[in-house]
Write an enzyme that holds these catalytic residues in place. Structure first.
Site, PDB file in Angstrom:
ATOM      1  N   HIS A  91       0.796  -1.228   0.000  1.00  6.25           N
ATOM      2  CA  HIS A  91       0.000   0.000   0.000  1.00  6.25           C
ATOM      3  C   HIS A  91       0.826   1.276   0.000  1.00  6.25           C
ATOM      4  O   HIS A  91       0.388   2.288  -0.519  1.00  6.25           O
ATOM      5  CB  HIS A  91      -1.033  -0.033   1.127  1.00  6.25           C
ATOM      6  CG  HIS A  91      -2.185  -0.904   0.753  1.00  6.25           C
ATOM      7  ND1 HIS A  91      -2.265  -2.220   1.139  1.00  6.25           N
ATOM      8  CD2 HIS A  91      -3.240  -0.677  -0.057  1.00  6.25           C
ATOM      9  CE1 HIS A  91      -3.349  -2.753   0.612  1.00  6.25           C
ATOM     10  NE2 HIS A  91      -3.958  -1.845  -0.115  1.00  6.25           N
ATOM     11  N   ARG A 118       1.981  -9.811  -0.745  1.00 10.96           N
ATOM     12  CA  ARG A 118       2.162  -8.756  -1.755  1.00 10.96           C
ATOM     13  C   ARG A 118       3.188  -7.697  -1.360  1.00 10.96           C
ATOM     14  O   ARG A 118       3.667  -6.945  -2.205  1.00 10.96           O
ATOM     15  CB  ARG A 118       0.809  -8.099  -2.057  1.00 10.96           C
ATOM     16  CG  ARG A 118       0.168  -7.437  -0.872  1.00 10.96           C
ATOM     17  CD  ARG A 118      -1.287  -7.093  -1.121  1.00 10.96           C
ATOM     18  NE  ARG A 118      -1.466  -5.731  -1.580  1.00 10.96           N
ATOM     19  CZ  ARG A 118      -2.641  -5.146  -1.718  1.00 10.96           C
ATOM     20  NH1 ARG A 118      -3.755  -5.804  -1.469  1.00 10.96           N
ATOM     21  NH2 ARG A 118      -2.738  -3.910  -2.128  1.00 10.96           N
ATOM     22  N   ARG A 156     -10.542   4.299  -1.565  1.00 10.76           N
ATOM     23  CA  ARG A 156     -10.054   3.505  -0.422  1.00 10.76           C
ATOM     24  C   ARG A 156     -10.278   4.306   0.872  1.00 10.76           C
ATOM     25  O   ARG A 156      -9.377   5.012   1.341  1.00 10.76           O
ATOM     26  CB  ARG A 156      -8.557   3.218  -0.582  1.00 10.76           C
ATOM     27  CG  ARG A 156      -8.198   2.280  -1.722  1.00 10.76           C
ATOM     28  CD  ARG A 156      -6.692   1.994  -1.716  1.00 10.76           C
ATOM     29  NE  ARG A 156      -6.353   0.841  -2.507  1.00 10.76           N
ATOM     30  CZ  ARG A 156      -5.845   0.915  -3.741  1.00 10.76           C
ATOM     31  NH1 ARG A 156      -5.614   2.079  -4.318  1.00 10.76           N
ATOM     32  NH2 ARG A 156      -5.547  -0.200  -4.391  1.00 10.76           N
ATOM     33  N   GLU A 182     -11.504 -10.662  -4.474  1.00  5.86           N
ATOM     34  CA  GLU A 182     -10.085 -10.574  -4.120  1.00  5.86           C
ATOM     35  C   GLU A 182      -9.534 -11.876  -3.566  1.00  5.86           C
ATOM     36  O   GLU A 182      -8.383 -11.924  -3.148  1.00  5.86           O
ATOM     37  CB  GLU A 182      -9.861  -9.508  -3.044  1.00  5.86           C
ATOM     38  CG  GLU A 182     -10.550  -8.204  -3.298  1.00  5.86           C
ATOM     39  CD  GLU A 182     -10.110  -7.134  -2.324  1.00  5.86           C
ATOM     40  OE1 GLU A 182      -9.033  -6.570  -2.549  1.00  5.86           O
ATOM     41  OE2 GLU A 182     -10.831  -6.865  -1.359  1.00  5.86           O
ATOM     42  N   ARG A 209     -15.600   2.354  -1.374  1.00  7.42           N
ATOM     43  CA  ARG A 209     -15.362   1.035  -0.776  1.00  7.42           C
ATOM     44  C   ARG A 209     -15.370   1.198   0.738  1.00  7.42           C
ATOM     45  O   ARG A 209     -14.715   2.102   1.274  1.00  7.42           O
ATOM     46  CB  ARG A 209     -14.003   0.496  -1.219  1.00  7.42           C
ATOM     47  CG  ARG A 209     -13.663  -0.785  -0.484  1.00  7.42           C
ATOM     48  CD  ARG A 209     -12.400  -1.402  -0.977  1.00  7.42           C
ATOM     49  NE  ARG A 209     -11.220  -0.765  -0.418  1.00  7.42           N
ATOM     50  CZ  ARG A 209      -9.995  -1.158  -0.702  1.00  7.42           C
ATOM     51  NH1 ARG A 209      -9.789  -2.147  -1.547  1.00  7.42           N
ATOM     52  NH2 ARG A 209      -8.966  -0.549  -0.170  1.00  7.42           N
ATOM     53  N   CYS A 261      -9.773  -3.282 -10.628  1.00  6.87           N
ATOM     54  CA  CYS A 261      -9.240  -2.087  -9.968  1.00  6.87           C
ATOM     55  C   CYS A 261      -7.896  -2.346  -9.292  1.00  6.87           C
ATOM     56  O   CYS A 261      -7.360  -1.477  -8.631  1.00  6.87           O
ATOM     57  CB  CYS A 261     -10.241  -1.527  -8.971  1.00  6.87           C
ATOM     58  SG  CYS A 261     -10.550  -2.634  -7.588  1.00  6.87           S
ATOM     59  N   ASN A 292      -4.707  -7.228  -6.751  1.00 10.79           N
ATOM     60  CA  ASN A 292      -3.576  -7.188  -5.809  1.00 10.79           C
ATOM     61  C   ASN A 292      -3.716  -8.300  -4.772  1.00 10.79           C
ATOM     62  O   ASN A 292      -2.796  -9.075  -4.528  1.00 10.79           O
ATOM     63  CB  ASN A 292      -3.529  -5.845  -5.072  1.00 10.79           C
ATOM     64  CG  ASN A 292      -3.460  -4.680  -6.027  1.00 10.79           C
ATOM     65  OD1 ASN A 292      -3.067  -4.841  -7.162  1.00 10.79           O
ATOM     66  ND2 ASN A 292      -3.853  -3.514  -5.569  1.00 10.79           N
ATOM     67  N   ASP A 293      -4.899  -8.345  -4.160  1.00 11.02           N
ATOM     68  CA  ASP A 293      -5.125  -9.385  -3.160  1.00 11.02           C
ATOM     69  C   ASP A 293      -5.386 -10.739  -3.825  1.00 11.02           C
ATOM     70  O   ASP A 293      -4.953 -11.769  -3.320  1.00 11.02           O
ATOM     71  CB  ASP A 293      -6.293  -9.003  -2.249  1.00 11.02           C
ATOM     72  CG  ASP A 293      -5.828  -8.090  -1.129  1.00 11.02           C
ATOM     73  OD1 ASP A 293      -4.760  -8.356  -0.562  1.00 11.02           O
ATOM     74  OD2 ASP A 293      -6.518  -7.103  -0.841  1.00 11.02           O
TER      75      ASP A 293
END
Ligand code: PEP
Ligand code: MG
Length: 578
Positions: free
Chosen positions: A190, A466, A297, A432, A333, A503, A455-456
């Site tokens: 992140h 990650r 986010r 995810e 989200r 995304c 990503n997840d």
């Protein structure tokens, strides 16, 4: 001049002096020097002692006589710092063993501290802490300024750190922090995502870089190639200045695309949206030609403040975003706290395995007051524009139903209180986890849209953290296993006639765009600075070619073949981006 290779996580080139932060708590590695450097290094030891003594004397003067205990500590530290034998031991080590000033300071002082610790007398053994303090004070002089200085910068710097948190990165002053180089991290950690959103060139996974570079060294961060160069020669600096100008020129050329549609050459329009962490970024999405927000986010509202945000603070943040995108979609989200977005110092107890722990929607479902506060604010803001709500990390239907039930509860509360909200607000989920991807057919019947968080999804499918640089070579969204899951999700969404966007960071990597289009993706949400480049790729591609690429890739069974094939194809489409 030294060149180090890491992972490029935020594009652009920057050249500035390094500022090492958070350098205090780890060992300085043994780095050899040439015999001709003996004099410079011993002089650096002397300068560090002089500066540390001056700093302590200044601090003591500020404290005044009233602070009795503190003055005693200062006096002990000053006595150590003025001890010629100690200083000589350090300079002798530099001369005899040909090591850097940092290494000699650290090594000698840690020896002294270890010796003190062993002494039975409590007073003496407690002095070990003073020695560590002195070591930190001297290292701070040798390595550069201390952490707090990041908040009060007056000149451009490259921030060098072992590891950065997303919150730390979000606090950087964009005017002065020109580049980031960190030892830890991965492309989708992140802190890297935040760097990309802020448009600060960054390279991560540089192993021991922060221990090796010195505060004030000139550093080039090449966020396109994933390279950092320490103390470059004039020729290299010249080359990089030219390269940086070319890159800026390319960015300007791409800016011209702002008002053009993200349409393929054969006339298919792709919805290109932006990912944001803060309301201020909404304007950047618009400026770069994005058509809305595909991922807000919201957990950064928690991470950036010492106290939990109130309903009104949530509402104000959403209202600010919606002011920019009044009649365009804004997907909010719900908070995705936990894993690497920790507020450890606040209410979240450290977990042994946070990536698999009480994170994201799981955390919300266990903390209903917190969750409902956010849901109320989102619902209230839903009258201000095209708000959609999205739940992260849903792993099964049960969880989705629970979240939906709570949302309905909050809606009923608002209705009872005559507070307006949009009853038809769309509700979607992020896909995810492999479990969500494999049950997408049933999840799809219960939501208005999907958004694939690659990503997840990559992390959980491949069992690769990650953010861990030690396994970063194993982390790839182009792995056949991940691609198969993405295809399944897209097919199930298509059957259920719901939109399915992507995304995760995969969608901001030029080489993956045609593959995603070929797999059926028609909505993409990415970091704002990447929008022009991705739009250019979309405008240079056709769906027909993309379909062929997807067919070919889905028939391949090795990540390395897929990645090298995709890079070759993308180079042909937009050579300047590579
Ligand atoms: C993802 O996991 O792909 C995603 C977009 O969410 P985040 O990066 O915030 O975890
Ligand atoms: Mg995620």
């Amino acid at each position: 001049m030294d060149i180090k290779k890491g992972i490029a996580v935020s594009p652009g080139i920057s050249i500035a002096k390094s500022l090492i932060i958070d350098s205090e708590d780890y060992r300085i590695p043994r780095r050899p020097i040439e015999p001709s450097q003996r004099l410079t290094e011993t002089q650096r030891v002397k300068n560090a002692f002089t500066a540390a003594i001056a700093e302590l004397t200044r601090l003591a003067a500020v404290q005044g006589k009233s602070a009795g205990k503190i003055m005693d500590i200062f006096a002990v530290h000053l006595r150590f710092l003025k001890d010629r034998t100690l200083r000589r031991k350090i300079t002798d080590l530099v001369r005899s063993d040909l090591v850097t000033a940092e290494y000699a300071v650290s090594s000698v002082l840690r020896d002294v501290a270890a010796h003190f610790t062993k002494v039975k007398d409590q007073y003496i053994s407690e002095r070990a802490d003073d020695i560590y303090d002195i070591e930190r004070r001297l290292l701070k002089q040798l390595l550069g300024r201390k952490r707090e200085d990041v908040a009060n910068l007056t000149e451009e710097v490259i921030v060098v750190a072992r590891e950065l948190s997303p919150t730390q990165t979000a606090g950087f002053d964009r005017e002065y922090v020109k580049g980031i180089a960190s030892d830890a991290g991965g492309r989708t950690s992140h802190a890297a995502i935040v760097a990309r959103s802020l448009g600060i060139p960054a390279v991560v996974a540089l192993e021991d870089f922060s221990e090796y570079v010195r505060g004030g060294d000139t550093v080039i961060v090449d966020g396109n190639r994933g390279i950092v160069i320490v103390n470059p020669d004039e020729q290299t600096i010249g080359r990089y200045r030219e390269y940086s100008q070319e890159f800026t020129a390319l960015e300007h050329r791409l800016d011209a695309l702002r008002d053009l549609p993200a349409m393929t050459r054969d006339g298919v329009e792709i919805k290109l949206l932006g990912n944001i962490e803060f309301p201020d970024e909404a304007a950047l999405v618009l400026e770069r030609g994005g058509q809305g927000i595909g991922l807000y986010r919201t957990e950064f509202l928690y991470l950036n403040s010492k106290t939990e945000p109130t309903e009104q603070q949530h509402y104000d943040a959403y209202a600010r975003t919606l002011k920019v995108f009044k009649d365009r979609p804004v997907i909010i989200r719900t908070m995705d706290l936990g894993a690497d977005k920790y507020t450890q110092s606040k209410r979240f107890a450290p977990e042994p395995n946070p990536m698999l722990g009480l994170r994201s929607i799981r955390f919300c479902l266990r903390n209903l007051t917190l969750f409902k506060t956010q849901l109320r604010a989102i619902l209230r803001a839903s009258t201000l524009g095209q708000v959609k709500i999205m739940f992260p990390l849903i792993t099964n239907l049960q969880e989705l139903k629970q979240a939906r039930l709570i949302l309905r509860d909050v809606m009923e509360d608002l209705a009872e209180q005559n507070i307006p909200y949009n009853r038809d607000m769309e509700m979607g989920i992020m896909i995810e986890t492999p479990s969500a991807a494999l049950t997408a057919y049933s999840l799809a019947r219960n939501v208005d849209f999907f958004s694939i968080g690659t990503n997840d999804l990559t992390q959980y499918t491949l069992a690769v953290d990650r953010g861990n640089e030690l396994v970063s070579t194993l982390y790839s969204a182009a792995d056949p296993a991940v691609l198969r899951l993405i295809r399944t999700v897209l097919q199930d969404a298509h059957k259920a006639r719901i939109d399915c966007s992507v995304c995760g960071e995969m969608a901001s990597e030029p080489e993956h765009i045609m593959l995603l289009l070929g797999m059926g993706v028609r909505t993409i949400s990415i970091a704002p600075p990447m929008i022009p480049e991705i739009k250019q790729i979309i405008r240079s591609a056709t769906i027909e070619e993309s379909n062929q690429i997807a067919r070919k890739v889905l028939g391949m069974n090795s990540e390395s073949h897929i990645s090298s094939y995709l890079r070759t194809v993308a180079r042909g489409v937009l050579p300047e981006a590579f």
